[in-house]
Design a protein around this motif. Structure first.
Motif, PDB file in Angstrom:
ATOM      1  N   GLU A  45     -36.473 -37.544  34.878  1.00  0.00           N
ATOM      2  CA  GLU A  45     -37.650 -37.554  35.761  1.00  0.00           C
ATOM      3  C   GLU A  45     -38.733 -38.467  35.195  1.00  0.00           C
ATOM      4  O   GLU A  45     -39.306 -39.292  35.906  1.00  0.00           O
ATOM      5  CB  GLU A  45     -38.181 -36.120  35.911  1.00  0.00           C
ATOM      6  N   LYS A  96     -37.006 -38.916  44.558  1.00  0.00           N
ATOM      7  CA  LYS A  96     -38.007 -37.884  44.844  1.00  0.00           C
ATOM      8  C   LYS A  96     -37.353 -36.603  45.332  1.00  0.00           C
ATOM      9  O   LYS A  96     -36.299 -36.624  45.946  1.00  0.00           O
ATOM     10  CB  LYS A  96     -39.022 -38.366  45.865  1.00  0.00           C
ATOM     11  N   SER A  97     -38.039 -35.505  45.045  1.00  0.00           N
ATOM     12  CA  SER A  97     -37.612 -34.233  45.614  1.00  0.00           C
ATOM     13  C   SER A  97     -38.659 -33.695  46.587  1.00  0.00           C
ATOM     14  O   SER A  97     -38.362 -32.828  47.397  1.00  0.00           O
ATOM     15  CB  SER A  97     -37.332 -33.206  44.521  1.00  0.00           C
ATOM     16  N   ASP A  98     -39.892 -34.230  46.519  1.00  0.00           N
ATOM     17  CA  ASP A  98     -40.954 -33.758  47.410  1.00  0.00           C
ATOM     18  C   ASP A  98     -42.028 -34.832  47.505  1.00  0.00           C
ATOM     19  O   ASP A  98     -42.167 -35.684  46.618  1.00  0.00           O
ATOM     20  CB  ASP A  98     -41.548 -32.461  46.880  1.00  0.00           C
ATOM     21  N   ARG A  99     -42.818 -34.773  48.599  1.00  0.00           N
ATOM     22  CA  ARG A  99     -43.872 -35.759  48.848  1.00  0.00           C
ATOM     23  C   ARG A  99     -45.037 -35.076  49.548  1.00  0.00           C
ATOM     24  O   ARG A  99     -44.832 -34.205  50.399  1.00  0.00           O
ATOM     25  CB  ARG A  99     -43.328 -36.876  49.746  1.00  0.00           C
ATOM     26  N   LYS A 143     -42.964 -35.553  43.716  1.00  0.00           N
ATOM     27  CA  LYS A 143     -42.271 -34.785  42.688  1.00  0.00           C
ATOM     28  C   LYS A 143     -40.948 -35.509  42.500  1.00  0.00           C
ATOM     29  O   LYS A 143     -40.176 -35.669  43.448  1.00  0.00           O
ATOM     30  CB  LYS A 143     -42.044 -33.347  43.143  1.00  0.00           C
ATOM     31  N   LYS A 149     -37.236 -36.377  40.295  1.00  0.00           N
ATOM     32  CA  LYS A 149     -36.121 -35.627  39.729  1.00  0.00           C
ATOM     33  C   LYS A 149     -35.315 -36.556  38.821  1.00  0.00           C
ATOM     34  O   LYS A 149     -35.494 -37.774  38.846  1.00  0.00           O
ATOM     35  CB  LYS A 149     -35.240 -35.067  40.840  1.00  0.00           C
ATOM     36  N   ALA A 206     -32.401 -38.701  38.288  1.00  0.00           N
ATOM     37  CA  ALA A 206     -31.561 -39.398  39.271  1.00  0.00           C
ATOM     38  C   ALA A 206     -31.241 -40.789  38.753  1.00  0.00           C
ATOM     39  O   ALA A 206     -31.966 -41.337  37.919  1.00  0.00           O
ATOM     40  CB  ALA A 206     -32.278 -39.493  40.620  1.00  0.00           C
ATOM     41  N   TYR A 212     -46.932 -32.292  40.676  1.00  0.00           N
ATOM     42  CA  TYR A 212     -46.222 -33.484  41.113  1.00  0.00           C
ATOM     43  C   TYR A 212     -46.121 -34.442  39.930  1.00  0.00           C
ATOM     44  O   TYR A 212     -46.952 -34.420  39.020  1.00  0.00           O
ATOM     45  CB  TYR A 212     -46.950 -34.134  42.287  1.00  0.00           C
TER      46      TYR A 212
END
Length: 100
Positions: A18, A90-93, A9, A11, A13, A56
Motif C-alpha cells: 500500500e 484503490k479500495s475506496d474513494r 484508500k 491496497k 496491488a 485514507y
C-alpha cells in the motif's frame, strides 16, 4: 476558484505494498501537475505512518480557476492515465469539489 479534494484508500496491488503504491501515485501525479495547464496548484499527500489504519492513504488537493478548468482536467489524457493506475490500486474513494 474551485478546490478539488480526492482521498483514496489504497491496497497492496501490482506486486507493491500500500505504501509503495502511494509513493508510485505521488510520482505519477507529478506528470499530471506538469501537463495539465488548467491545474493551477496540485499536491498529493500521503497519510502519516503513525496515523490510524482506518484513514485514507492519499489525498489529492487541487486548485482550478473555475469549474470549466476542473472539467477539462477530468478528461485530460494524462489525468485519465493517472486515474487508470489509481483504479488498479484503490479500495475506496471520497471526493469534494467546492468554490472558495
Amino acid at each position: 476558484m474551485i478546490k478539488h479534494i480526492v482521498m483514496f484508500k489504497l491496497k497492496d496491488a501490482n506486486g507493491r505494498s500500500e505504501y509503495d503504491n502511494a509513493l508510485e501515485a505521488k510520482n505519477r501525479f507529478e506528470d499530471v501537475i506538469a501537463n495539465v495547464k488548467e491545474l493551477k496548484k496540485g499536491e498529493l499527500v500521503i497519510n502519516s505512518a503513525d496515523a490510524p489504519e482506518s484513514n485514507y492513504t492519499i489525498a489529492l488537493i487541487c486548485d482550478f480557476d473555475d469549474i470549466e478548468g476542473l472539467n477539462a482536467y477530468q478528461v485530460h489524457p494524462v489525468h485519465k492515465e493517472f486515474g487508470g493506475f489509481i483504479a488498479e490500486i484503490k479500495s475506496d474513494r471520497a471526493c469534494i469539489d467546492y468554490e472558495y
